[in-house]
Design an enzyme around this catalytic site. Structure first.
Site, PDB file in Angstrom:
ATOM      1  N   ALA A  84      42.358  41.453  59.638  1.00 57.02           N
ATOM      2  CA  ALA A  84      43.640  41.679  58.948  1.00 57.02           C
ATOM      3  C   ALA A  84      44.759  41.995  59.937  1.00 57.02           C
ATOM      4  CB  ALA A  84      43.501  42.827  57.952  1.00 57.02           C
TER       5      ALA A  84
ATOM      6  N   LYS B  97      40.384  39.489  34.483  1.00 60.91           N
ATOM      7  CA  LYS B  97      40.692  38.127  33.999  1.00 60.91           C
ATOM      8  C   LYS B  97      41.331  38.131  32.635  1.00 60.91           C
ATOM      9  CE  LYS B  97      36.924  39.177  34.707  1.00 60.91           C
ATOM     10  NZ  LYS B  97      35.730  39.405  35.429  1.00 60.91           N
TER      11      LYS B  97
ATOM     12  N   VAL C 210      37.999  35.471  38.873  1.00 63.84           N
ATOM     13  CA  VAL C 210      37.342  34.208  38.503  1.00 63.84           C
ATOM     14  C   VAL C 210      36.116  33.974  39.389  1.00 63.84           C
ATOM     15  CG1 VAL C 210      37.625  31.721  38.230  1.00 63.84           C
ATOM     16  CG2 VAL C 210      39.573  33.235  37.815  1.00 63.84           C
TER      17      VAL C 210
ATOM     18  N   LYS D 117      38.805  32.784  32.389  1.00 69.52           N
ATOM     19  CA  LYS D 117      38.721  32.320  33.783  1.00 69.52           C
ATOM     20  C   LYS D 117      39.242  30.892  33.931  1.00 69.52           C
ATOM     21  CE  LYS D 117      34.815  35.414  34.626  1.00 69.52           C
ATOM     22  NZ  LYS D 117      33.348  35.542  34.467  1.00 69.52           N
TER      23      LYS D 117
ATOM     24  N   GLY E 115      19.099  44.095  30.879  1.00 73.92           N
ATOM     25  CA  GLY E 115      20.391  44.457  31.461  1.00 73.92           C
ATOM     26  C   GLY E 115      21.208  43.268  31.940  1.00 73.92           C
TER      27      GLY E 115
ATOM     28  N   GLU F 278      41.529  37.259  43.226  1.00 71.29           N
ATOM     29  CA  GLU F 278      40.369  36.419  43.553  1.00 71.29           C
ATOM     30  C   GLU F 278      39.133  36.839  42.753  1.00 71.29           C
ATOM     31  OE1 GLU F 278      40.071  33.609  46.041  1.00 71.29           O
ATOM     32  OE2 GLU F 278      38.560  33.568  44.467  1.00 71.29           O
TER      33      GLU F 278
ATOM     34  N   THR G 210      31.146  50.019  39.046  1.00 71.43           N
ATOM     35  CA  THR G 210      30.286  49.154  39.867  1.00 71.43           C
ATOM     36  C   THR G 210      31.083  48.447  40.963  1.00 71.43           C
ATOM     37  OG1 THR G 210      29.021  48.767  37.878  1.00 71.43           O
ATOM     38  CG2 THR G 210      28.609  47.269  39.699  1.00 71.43           C
TER      39      THR G 210
HETATM   40  N1  HSE Z   1      30.391  39.106  32.241  1.00 70.36           N
HETATM   41  C1  HSE Z   1      30.696  38.135  33.235  1.00 70.36           C
HETATM   42  C2  HSE Z   1      29.530  37.198  33.436  1.00 70.36           C
HETATM   43  C3  HSE Z   1      31.047  38.711  34.575  1.00 70.36           C
HETATM   44  O1  HSE Z   1      28.524  37.312  32.738  1.00 70.36           O
HETATM   45  O2  HSE Z   1      29.637  36.314  34.263  1.00 70.36           O
HETATM   46  C4  HSE Z   1      32.417  39.300  34.588  1.00 70.36           C
HETATM   47  O3  HSE Z   1      33.365  38.362  34.224  1.00 70.36           O
END
Ligand code: HSE
Length: 446
Positions: free
Chosen positions: A33, A105, A132, A205, A187, A129, A13
């Site tokens: 850049a 993370k 988190v 995070k 989902g 970046e 994804t």
């Molecule tokens: N699974 C995480 C969330 C996203 O639900 O925010 C990826 O860290």
């Protein structure tokens, strides 16, 4: 100048989002850049799918090591996830002199110190970046925008899955289990949602943010982590009546009085009037309190193909800008010079200071409340508010005939957690307390 050459490990994804954003905004990104950025090689076990995404101009391989071994590749993007193969490949990429961009993370929160040290020794950058809060540029805010500040604390909704579940629980008055099933059907939650609902993802995070804010090594093993699986609809309702919302927060706080740093994830009552209390659905938000700037708030999508790609591409641009700079004069990985990192301890949860929401299911008899308030007073815990409501039907046991259970809800002022644990044990032992006492931490965030 020849575009900087990027190799992508894993085109799921986020990987396909990254390819799309880089292609679509190519001209603008090149101007920003100062040089083109080109994904020249992609490794994915599903080469047919990978080829369908990137078309003919990009080399597609099944073996990630072929990307790392390619001397033409300057930057490796790791989007495989997990601790095992991802760690090996990141370490190999660093050893081969490649800069690394990762959204991983879990990997950084657990093995970050080793990875950053290896990168520092080799003079390459590891940028993260996307690790988190997805598309929210919170790492750059902490490393750069807020770098003048002494950070006091950070509190964030940094897991979209659990925020979605909590929003649904509040909106529909449903318990956790029911909403989780619905979230999985739609989902919004993964088939195995453990890392999200148990607070582990948020723990990773906040561990990373803590290291950047306070200049301590990343140390997820010291974080106190609680998820949302035990939350009941009744507590969300009572919190609402008292002017609070319950959010799963990742919190890290400087505690000069205790010579340490708090690092924790748990359900938290937050005043309903705070902006962060009104962050609904799968959105993320982070509040940062700095001594100079005051309170700042960052809000946005914490997951998804293009929001996360936005962060990955920002890291590619950063690295491209800094690629030729002297490694000693780049922003260090944790935004403090490695030799300036310190060993201020992460405080055990017993030393954390918060206020509390308590719900006690008690027999509705004379003197019950005063026995409870006496225990709290004996532990030097001050009461902020008390609410009494008829107990939830069928919950707990009835002490004896004619004794109706009733819910006593108590909000306390701040206390040291260890003291509250002792008081809770004493209250729990009272024969008139009919069920396990619900206790949820509360933060005013002001
Ligand atoms: N699974 C995480 C969330 C996203 O639900 O925010 C990826 O860290």
């Amino acid at each position: 100048m020849k575009p900087i050459q990027v190799g992508l490990l894993g085109i799921g994804t986020v990987g396909s989002g990254t390819f799309k954003v880089l292609t679509r905004n190519q001209a603008e990104i090149r101007r920003r850049a100062g040089r083109g950025i080109e994904i020249a090689m992609v490794a994915d076990l599903d080469t047919v799918r990978a080829r369908a995404i990137v078309g003919e101009g990009v080399e597609v391989v099944a073996d990630a090591r072929a990307v790392i071994a390619n001397p033409a590749i300057d930057i490796v993007i790791e989007l495989i996830g997990g601790y095992t193969i991802a760690k090996t490949l990141v370490m190999e990429a660093i050893a081969a002199g490649k800069h690394v961009v990762t959204a991983n993370k879990a990997l950084l929160a657990v093995h970050g110190s080793e990875i950053f040290a290896a990168a520092h020794a080799k003079g390459v950058m590891v940028a993260f970046e996307a690790a988190v809060a997805g598309g929210i540029p919170i790492i750059k805010a902490l490393r750069e925008g807020l770098t003048a500040n002494r950070i006091e604390w950070i509190a964030g909704i940094i897991n979209g899955t659990t925020n979605f579940i909590l929003s649904e629980m509040r909106d529909k008055g449903l318990d956790f289990g029911v909403v989780l099933k619905e979230a999985q059907r739609l989902g919004y939650a993964e088939a195995d949602p453990t890392f999200d609902i148990e607070g582990v993802d948020a723990g990773h995070k906040v561990t990373i943010m803590s290291a950047i804010a306070f200049g301590v090594p990343v140390q997820f093993d010291k974080a106190h982590v609680e998820g949302i699986t035990k939350l009941q609809a009744a507590d969300i309702r009572y919190a609402e009546q008292l002017g609070y919302r319950i959010k799963l927060l990742g919190i890290t706080k400087r505690r000069d009085d205790a010579g340490g740093i708090e690092l924790r994830v748990h359900p938290t009552l937050v005043p309903a009037k705070r902006l962060i209390a009104n962050v609904e659905g799968a959105m993320n938000a982070v509040v940062v309190q700095g001594d100079a700037v005051g309170t700042t708030l960052y809000y946005g999508k914490g997951a998804g193909a293009e929001p996360t790609a936005s962060a990955v591409v920002a890291d590619l641009v950063d690295i491209t800008r800094l690629h030729t700079a002297d490694p000693d004069h780049r922003v260090p990985h944790l935004a403090f010079q490695p030799d300036e990192l310190h060993d201020t301890p992460i405080l055990p949860i017993a030393q954390v200071i918060t206020s509390f929401y308590l719900r006690l299911q008690v027999a509705d008899q004379t003197g019950v409340l005063s026995r409870i308030t006496t225990i709290l007073a004996e532990h030097d815990i001050s009461i902020d508010a008390v609410l009494q409501r008829p107990g939830a039907e069928g919950a707990g046991q009835v002490a004896a005939e004619g004794e109706k259970p009733t819910d006593l809800i108590i909000l306390t002022h701040e206390t040291v957690e260890g003291r509250m644990r002792e008081a809770l044990a004493k209250m729990q032992a009272l024969p008139t307390v009919l069920a396990p006492i619900v206790n949820i931490r509360k933060e005013e965030l002001n």
